[in-house]
Each structure stands twice: as C-alpha cells, then as structure tokens.
Design a protein around this motif. Structure first.
Motif, PDB file in Angstrom:
ATOM      1  N   LYS A 167       0.817  -1.222   0.000  1.00 53.97           N
ATOM      2  CA  LYS A 167       0.000   0.000   0.000  1.00 53.97           C
ATOM      3  C   LYS A 167       0.849   1.270   0.000  1.00 53.97           C
ATOM      4  O   LYS A 167       0.298   2.374  -0.004  1.00 53.97           O
ATOM      5  CB  LYS A 167      -0.913   0.016   1.228  1.00 53.97           C
ATOM      6  N   VAL A 168       2.181   1.131   0.011  1.00 57.42           N
ATOM      7  CA  VAL A 168       3.056   2.301   0.142  1.00 57.42           C
ATOM      8  C   VAL A 168       3.918   2.442  -1.111  1.00 57.42           C
ATOM      9  O   VAL A 168       4.687   1.551  -1.448  1.00 57.42           O
ATOM     10  CB  VAL A 168       3.958   2.197   1.383  1.00 57.42           C
ATOM     11  N   THR A 169       3.779   3.576  -1.794  1.00 54.98           N
ATOM     12  CA  THR A 169       4.503   3.827  -3.044  1.00 54.98           C
ATOM     13  C   THR A 169       5.386   5.068  -2.894  1.00 54.98           C
ATOM     14  O   THR A 169       4.936   6.090  -2.383  1.00 54.98           O
ATOM     15  CB  THR A 169       3.521   4.061  -4.207  1.00 54.98           C
ATOM     16  N   THR A 170       6.619   4.957  -3.361  1.00 56.74           N
ATOM     17  CA  THR A 170       7.520   6.111  -3.371  1.00 56.74           C
ATOM     18  C   THR A 170       7.402   6.855  -4.688  1.00 56.74           C
ATOM     19  O   THR A 170       7.523   6.259  -5.761  1.00 56.74           O
ATOM     20  CB  THR A 170       8.979   5.672  -3.167  1.00 56.74           C
ATOM     21  N   THR A 171       7.142   8.146  -4.620  1.00 54.94           N
ATOM     22  CA  THR A 171       7.135   9.010  -5.803  1.00 54.94           C
ATOM     23  C   THR A 171       8.121  10.149  -5.531  1.00 54.94           C
ATOM     24  O   THR A 171       7.830  11.044  -4.753  1.00 54.94           O
ATOM     25  CB  THR A 171       5.739   9.588  -6.104  1.00 54.94           C
ATOM     26  N   TYR A 172       9.283  10.084  -6.138  1.00 58.38           N
ATOM     27  CA  TYR A 172      10.304  11.105  -5.890  1.00 58.38           C
ATOM     28  C   TYR A 172       9.835  12.482  -6.363  1.00 58.38           C
ATOM     29  O   TYR A 172       9.039  12.604  -7.296  1.00 58.38           O
ATOM     30  CB  TYR A 172      11.597  10.745  -6.611  1.00 58.38           C
ATOM     31  N   LEU A 173      10.373  13.510  -5.709  1.00 54.60           N
ATOM     32  CA  LEU A 173      10.121  14.890  -6.127  1.00 54.60           C
ATOM     33  C   LEU A 173      11.167  15.277  -7.180  1.00 54.60           C
ATOM     34  O   LEU A 173      11.915  14.439  -7.669  1.00 54.60           O
ATOM     35  CB  LEU A 173      10.187  15.830  -4.924  1.00 54.60           C
ATOM     36  N   ALA A 174      11.227  16.557  -7.504  1.00 56.19           N
ATOM     37  CA  ALA A 174      12.215  17.051  -8.469  1.00 56.19           C
ATOM     38  C   ALA A 174      12.548  18.500  -8.142  1.00 56.19           C
ATOM     39  O   ALA A 174      11.737  19.215  -7.526  1.00 56.19           O
ATOM     40  CB  ALA A 174      11.684  16.943  -9.898  1.00 56.19           C
ATOM     41  N   GLY A 175      13.717  18.923  -8.545  1.00 57.01           N
ATOM     42  CA  GLY A 175      14.091  20.316  -8.370  1.00 57.01           C
ATOM     43  C   GLY A 175      13.568  21.173  -9.509  1.00 57.01           C
ATOM     44  O   GLY A 175      13.033  20.667 -10.500  1.00 57.01           O
ATOM     45  N   GLU A 176      13.742  22.457  -9.352  1.00 55.09           N
ATOM     46  CA  GLU A 176      13.376  23.385 -10.418  1.00 55.09           C
ATOM     47  C   GLU A 176      14.550  23.541 -11.386  1.00 55.09           C
ATOM     48  O   GLU A 176      15.714  23.469 -10.981  1.00 55.09           O
ATOM     49  CB  GLU A 176      13.023  24.750  -9.836  1.00 55.09           C
ATOM     50  N   PRO A 177      14.300  23.741 -12.673  1.00 56.40           N
ATOM     51  CA  PRO A 177      15.411  23.971 -13.612  1.00 56.40           C
ATOM     52  C   PRO A 177      16.123  25.269 -13.282  1.00 56.40           C
ATOM     53  O   PRO A 177      15.511  26.209 -12.759  1.00 56.40           O
ATOM     54  CB  PRO A 177      14.708  24.036 -14.974  1.00 56.40           C
ATOM     55  N   PRO A 178      17.421  25.354 -13.558  1.00 51.43           N
ATOM     56  CA  PRO A 178      18.177  26.586 -13.269  1.00 51.43           C
ATOM     57  C   PRO A 178      17.544  27.804 -13.931  1.00 51.43           C
ATOM     58  O   PRO A 178      17.112  27.748 -15.084  1.00 51.43           O
ATOM     59  CB  PRO A 178      19.566  26.292 -13.844  1.00 51.43           C
TER      60      PRO A 178
END
Length: 367
Positions: A167-178
């Motif tokens: 029931k637990v899923t990892t969804t990574y975040l992301a940074g903003e482009p320069p």
C-alpha cells in the motif's frame, strides 16, 4: 472518477510538491474529474488549466476542530470517489476512500522548541507532538494507499507503523530547472562563500554548521545562511554574536532571482540537517553545478547519490574537515560540478504525477 485533492498547504514550505503535482496531473489526465481544495487566501492564486479541474474553498486550518468536523462534512457533500490528502492533517471522521502523502516523519522525532509561556510551551512541546504521533498512526492505518517521497520514509512507514508494503509507493520529487534570471546580492559580490538555504528549525542543525565553519578556519570565505528571519534565525544570530564568530552572513529572505545568483556564485552548498523527507535545496544546488556537501542523515544519501560528499551531522570536526578538504580539492570540485546536474536531471515532476495517478487507480480498485 471524481478525485478531491487537499491543497490547503499549497502556500507553505512544502507547497511546491502540491503545486507541481497539480500542474502535471493537468497535463497527463484528461479522463478523471478533480476538485482542488484550497484555503480562502489561496483560492484566487491557483487557477486550473484543464477543464476537468475545478476548485473549492476548504478554509479549515490544520489540526483544528474545524478541520475534524467541518472539513469532513464538506468532503461528504462533495462525494468524491477518492480524496488525496497531501499530509497527515485530515479529518479522522471522514471514512471514504483516501490516499495520503507522508512527506517525512521529522516532526514525530523532533520538536521545534521555542520559549514562550509555560502553558504554551506545555501545549506545543508536549501535547501537540503527542497528538501528531497519534494522528499519523491513525492516518497510516486508515488510508487505502500511502505515498512517500523517498524509500527511506517508505521504510519508516512500513517498519515503525506496520503499514502493508503493497500500500506504500515512493514518488520522488524534483528540483526546479536553473533560472536564467539573476539578481546579485551587493554585499556578497566578489566574495567567496559557502551556502545554506532554508529554514532554521533546530533539526536543520545550523548551530553545528556555524561551529564547523569556525573550526575549519576558512580564510577569505563567508558562510551565507539564506532564509526568512524568524525566532530560530534570531537565536542563531545571537549565538554568532556571543561567540564572536566572524564571516557569517544572514541573507534573510531572498527572491528567486537572488537565490539563482547565490547558487551560481557559491563555492559549496552545505546541508547539515539531522532529518529530511527529501532535501530539495541540495538537489536544486546540484542543478546549477554547485558542489554539495551533505549530512548522511535519513534520506539524503538516497537522493544525492554519488553526486555529493558526506559527513556525520553530529560530528562537528568531521563536518569541518569535509568542508575544508572539499574546497581545497580542485579535482573533486570539478567532479561534483559535473555530477550534480546529471543527478538532478534524473528527477522530474511529470514522472511524479504519472506515479501518483497510478496510486489513485490502485486506491480506487481497493475494497
């Protein structure tokens, strides 16, 4: 299907997750109907770009009786097939299908203490953390699906709260482009400095960073701390003054353009935190080619991989040594400048949205 997304914290320090998730869900999903729930102050700030997305006012502060009673009543009236709560702050009296994002468990393990009246101190430092722990446990058990943003947090949820791993899923975040838009900070022009960006809550460990900077005795370098002034930054400023530690510059709140300039002109980004759910500032520093020296705590090695150098955040001498030796090693700096943008490029918000949509589908299929 009708999906309600709780976006009441879109204008907080963790709000970028919600803002980018909504942006990319609107790009990839033209089938489901969405209702985005916003505080009154944020209602006009966020505008849908997909006709399947509408918005509604949910002006219920987190961790209040209004949230528990009135927010639950609003959700029952909306009759969604699924609610995505973007944090543990949610009405326990809502029993419909739900997905919950657990961004990190830092506040379970750390209390951001500040001295006020004895009753306020007792409430904030004893009662509120206890209530939060109970709430997190209830939320994890009652959610149809859970989303974490690193595998480290996922493992915490599974091991500490006995959540079903399925029931637990990892969804990574992301940074903003320069950013190409920059605004120099006059007092720092022409100077060499190492950088930290973010708040000064005690678990960020900035006192240790200041001590390590003093121990390292970095001639001709400044330590720049950029973040909105508050009680904790005030304590740090007093600490620096009392110990007569020179070359520490408190930049205060910086604009996006000033932040871009800091990332472009710093020699090293240092992240001494004792606990994080993801660690976005370090990843964004990498996207600018800024070398990163990071704490080994919690999820940070998972996110930064081989594109950073590491130190024990509780060992001031080790932190000082890593900072000093990294700055002196031109080959290592060049390697980090190359590795950083590549590492940052491995994360993107569209993938986050796609994975989240799959979680919604799994939750809707569950019994």
């Amino acid at each position: 299907m009708k999906i309600a997304i709780d976006a009441r914290i879109i204008n907080t320090s963790t709000g970028r997750y919600i803002d980018r998730l909504l942006e990319y869900l609107q790009q990839i999903d033209t089938d489901n109907e969405y209702v985005v729930l916003l505080r009154a102050d944020d209602f006009d700030r966020w505008q849908p770009t997909n006709p399947n997305f509408t918005k509604a006012v949910a002006d219920y502060p987190p961790y209040t009786f209004r949230e528990q009673i009135q927010f639950a009543w609003l959700l029952y009236r909306l009759q969604p097939d699924l609610v995505h709560f973007t944090g543990p702050q949610q009405p326990l009296l809502y029993f419909g299908k739900k997905t919950t994002s657990i961004l990190d468990l830092t506040l379970v393990n750390f209390v951001n203490k500040r001295q006020e009246g004895p009753l306020k101190n007792f409430y904030k430092h004893t009662i509120k953390p206890l209530v939060f722990k109970v709430l997190v446990r209830r939320v994890i058990r009652s959610s149809d699906q859970l989303i974490t943003i690193t595998n480290f947090v996922r493992q915490q949820v599974v091991s500490s709260y006995k959540a079903d791993p399925q029931k637990v899923t990892t969804t990574y975040l992301a940074g903003e482009p320069p950013s190409t838009k920059i605004t120099p900070i006059p007092k720092l022009k022409g100077k060499k400095f190492i950088l930290y960006v973010g708040n000064a809550f005690p678990y960020k460990n900035l006192g240790a960073l200041i001590d390590a900077f003093a121990v390292a005795k970095l001639k001709d370098y400044q330590l720049v701390l950029a973040g909105k002034p508050d009680f904790f930054y005030g304590e740090l400023a007093e600490y620096v003054q009392q110990r007569d530690i020179s070359s520490v510059y408190f930049a205060g709140f910086v604009s996006d353009e000033e932040l871009a300039w800091l990332y472009q002109n710093a020699e090293l980004y240092v992240f001494p935190s004792l606990s994080e759910g993801f660690g976005l500032p370090g990843l964004e520093a990498m996207s600018y080619g800024l070398p990163v020296a990071s704490s080994t705590a919690t999820c940070l090695p998972e996110v930064y991989g081989d594109a950073a150098v590491y130190f024990d955040p509780e060992d001031i001498n080790e932190m000082a040594k890593v900072i000093k030796t990294t700055l002196a090693d031109k080959k290592l700096l060049a390697k980090l400048k190359t590795a950083g943008p590549k590492r940052a490029g491995q994360f993107n918000w569209k993938r986050t949205a796609e994975q989240t949509l799959k979680v919604y589908q799994q939750a809707l299929k569950s019994e």
